[in-house]
Design a protein around this motif. Structure first.
Motif, short mmCIF file in Angstrom:
data_model
loop_
_atom_site.label_atom_id
_atom_site.label_comp_id
_atom_site.label_asym_id
_atom_site.label_seq_id
_atom_site.Cartn_x
_atom_site.Cartn_y
_atom_site.Cartn_z
N MET A 120 0.82 -1.20 0.00
CA MET A 120 0.00 0.00 0.00
C MET A 120 0.86 1.27 0.00
N ARG A 121 2.02 1.20 0.62
CA ARG A 121 2.93 2.36 0.57
C ARG A 121 3.36 2.62 -0.87
N ARG A 122 3.59 1.54 -1.62
CA ARG A 122 3.98 1.69 -3.02
C ARG A 122 2.83 2.30 -3.83
N ILE A 123 1.61 1.87 -3.55
CA ILE A 123 0.45 2.43 -4.24
C ILE A 123 0.30 3.91 -3.92
N GLU A 124 0.52 4.29 -2.66
CA GLU A 124 0.44 5.71 -2.29
C GLU A 124 1.48 6.52 -3.06
N ASP A 125 2.65 5.93 -3.27
CA ASP A 125 3.69 6.61 -4.06
C ASP A 125 3.22 6.81 -5.50
N TYR A 126 2.60 5.77 -6.07
CA TYR A 126 2.09 5.87 -7.44
C TYR A 126 1.05 6.98 -7.54
N ILE A 127 0.13 7.01 -6.57
CA ILE A 127 -0.93 8.02 -6.58
C ILE A 127 -0.35 9.43 -6.51
N THR A 128 0.67 9.59 -5.68
CA THR A 128 1.32 10.89 -5.57
C THR A 128 1.93 11.31 -6.90
N ARG A 129 2.55 10.35 -7.61
CA ARG A 129 3.17 10.66 -8.90
C ARG A 129 2.12 11.02 -9.95
N VAL A 130 1.01 10.29 -9.96
CA VAL A 130 -0.05 10.60 -10.92
C VAL A 130 -0.56 12.02 -10.69
N ASN A 131 -0.79 12.36 -9.43
CA ASN A 131 -1.30 13.70 -9.11
C ASN A 131 -0.29 14.78 -9.47
N ALA A 132 1.01 14.49 -9.25
CA ALA A 132 2.04 15.50 -9.48
C ALA A 132 2.34 15.69 -10.96
N ARG A 133 2.31 14.61 -11.73
CA ARG A 133 2.74 14.66 -13.12
C ARG A 133 1.60 14.61 -14.13
N GLY A 134 0.43 14.17 -13.68
CA GLY A 134 -0.69 14.03 -14.61
C GLY A 134 -0.49 12.92 -15.61
N GLN A 135 0.33 11.94 -15.27
CA GLN A 135 0.62 10.81 -16.16
C GLN A 135 0.26 9.51 -15.46
N TRP A 136 -0.05 8.49 -16.27
CA TRP A 136 -0.38 7.21 -15.66
C TRP A 136 0.84 6.55 -15.04
N GLN A 137 0.56 5.64 -14.10
CA GLN A 137 1.61 4.88 -13.44
C GLN A 137 1.25 3.40 -13.50
N LEU A 138 2.24 2.57 -13.80
CA LEU A 138 2.04 1.12 -13.93
C LEU A 138 2.56 0.43 -12.68
N THR A 139 1.72 -0.40 -12.07
CA THR A 139 2.15 -1.14 -10.88
C THR A 139 2.88 -2.43 -11.28
N ASP A 140 3.43 -3.10 -10.31
CA ASP A 140 3.94 -4.45 -10.51
C ASP A 140 2.74 -5.41 -10.58
N PHE A 141 2.99 -6.70 -10.71
CA PHE A 141 1.91 -7.68 -10.67
C PHE A 141 1.35 -7.73 -9.24
N LEU A 142 0.04 -7.70 -9.13
CA LEU A 142 -0.63 -7.71 -7.83
C LEU A 142 -1.54 -8.92 -7.71
N SER A 143 -1.66 -9.43 -6.50
CA SER A 143 -2.60 -10.51 -6.24
C SER A 143 -4.02 -9.93 -6.26
#
Length: 241
Positions: A1-24
């Motif tokens: 979830m910390r990694r997801i929060e980082d992704y969300i922060t990047r999307v908000n800051a850059r306006g670009q999509w972010q790709l996660t790793d494989f998730l269960s």
């Protein structure tokens, strides 16, 4: 979830999509819920339709990604003799590859398919030569490949609680004591992570692996019985012996 929060922060800051790793499946549910609450659009893909482990694209708006945008490569693996899912996954992780870089793994006798992060595909094809004691040959699949369909046997369980020992006992038709012994012996995994805790909580979407029995996927909770027991709909995939 910390990694997801980082992704969300990047999307908000850059306006670009972010790709996660494989998730269960459980991780997908948590990540999707958090990202959508932050106003984002989420799409998932695991290399083929109905993949269990998927990568998610977190997007600032209604974009329309294609399969190639998920950066997934399929590997075809041939062996000299029958191999098992556990031996092949163990060989991959034993080579230093993180589990989050590996998606679904389908094994059928002497052949297997594996979805991986595109960045590690060539490394795996060069470095993976054995699964346990069995020699294997890995090739990167360039064309579209048909994955075998995983068919679970559906069952409805009645459990006293969502503890791991209660769910395992009901799914395997064991006593609670036998289930606890199997768990404490390290023969059970929750979401692909081994545990020896009989009281580990189980959630809808979880996949339980019981060595020697097979896999149990918790599809949904359908309420309580008249006696107050929890009714679960699960899928059972027996192990191949």
């Amino acid at each position: 979830m910390r990694r997801i929060e980082d992704y969300i922060t990047r999307v908000n800051a850059r306006g670009q999509w972010q790709l996660t790793d494989f998730l269960s499946p459980r991780e997908q549910t948590l990540a999707t819920s958090r990202a959508e609450a932050a106003g984002m659009v989420v799409q998932g893909y695991g290399g083929y339709q109905d993949a269990e482990r998927q990568r998610l694209l977190l997007m600032p708006g209604e974009w329309y990604p294609e399969a190639a945008d998920f950066h997934i490569t399929t590997l075809s693996i041939d062996a000299d003799e029958p191999i098992t899912h556990g031996a092949l996954l163990g060989a991959l992780l034993g080579s230093g590859i993180e589990r989050r870089k590996v998606g679904d793994l389908a094994v059928d006798g002497e052949r297997a398919l594996c979805a991986v992060d595109r960045m590690i595909a060539e490394h795996v094809s060069r470095e993976l030569h054995h699964a346990g004691r069995v020699a294997v040959h890995v090739e990167v699949v360039d064309s579209e490949v048909v994955w075998p369909k995983v068919v679970y046997n559906t069952a409805t369980l009645s459990v006293a609680s969502m503890r791991l020992d209660a769910v395992v006992a009901a799914a395997c038709h064991w006593s609670r004591g036998t289930a606890q012994e199997v768990i404490q012996a390290g023969r059970v995994s929750v979401e692909h992570v081994a545990t020896d805790r009989a009281d580990e909580p189980v959630e809808v979407g979880d996949v339980l692996s019981v060595r020697g029995f097979g896999r149990v996927r918790v599809f949904e909770s359908v309420g309580l019985s008249k006696k107050g027991r929890i009714r679960l709909v699960v899928g059972i995939l027996p192990s191949r012996r």
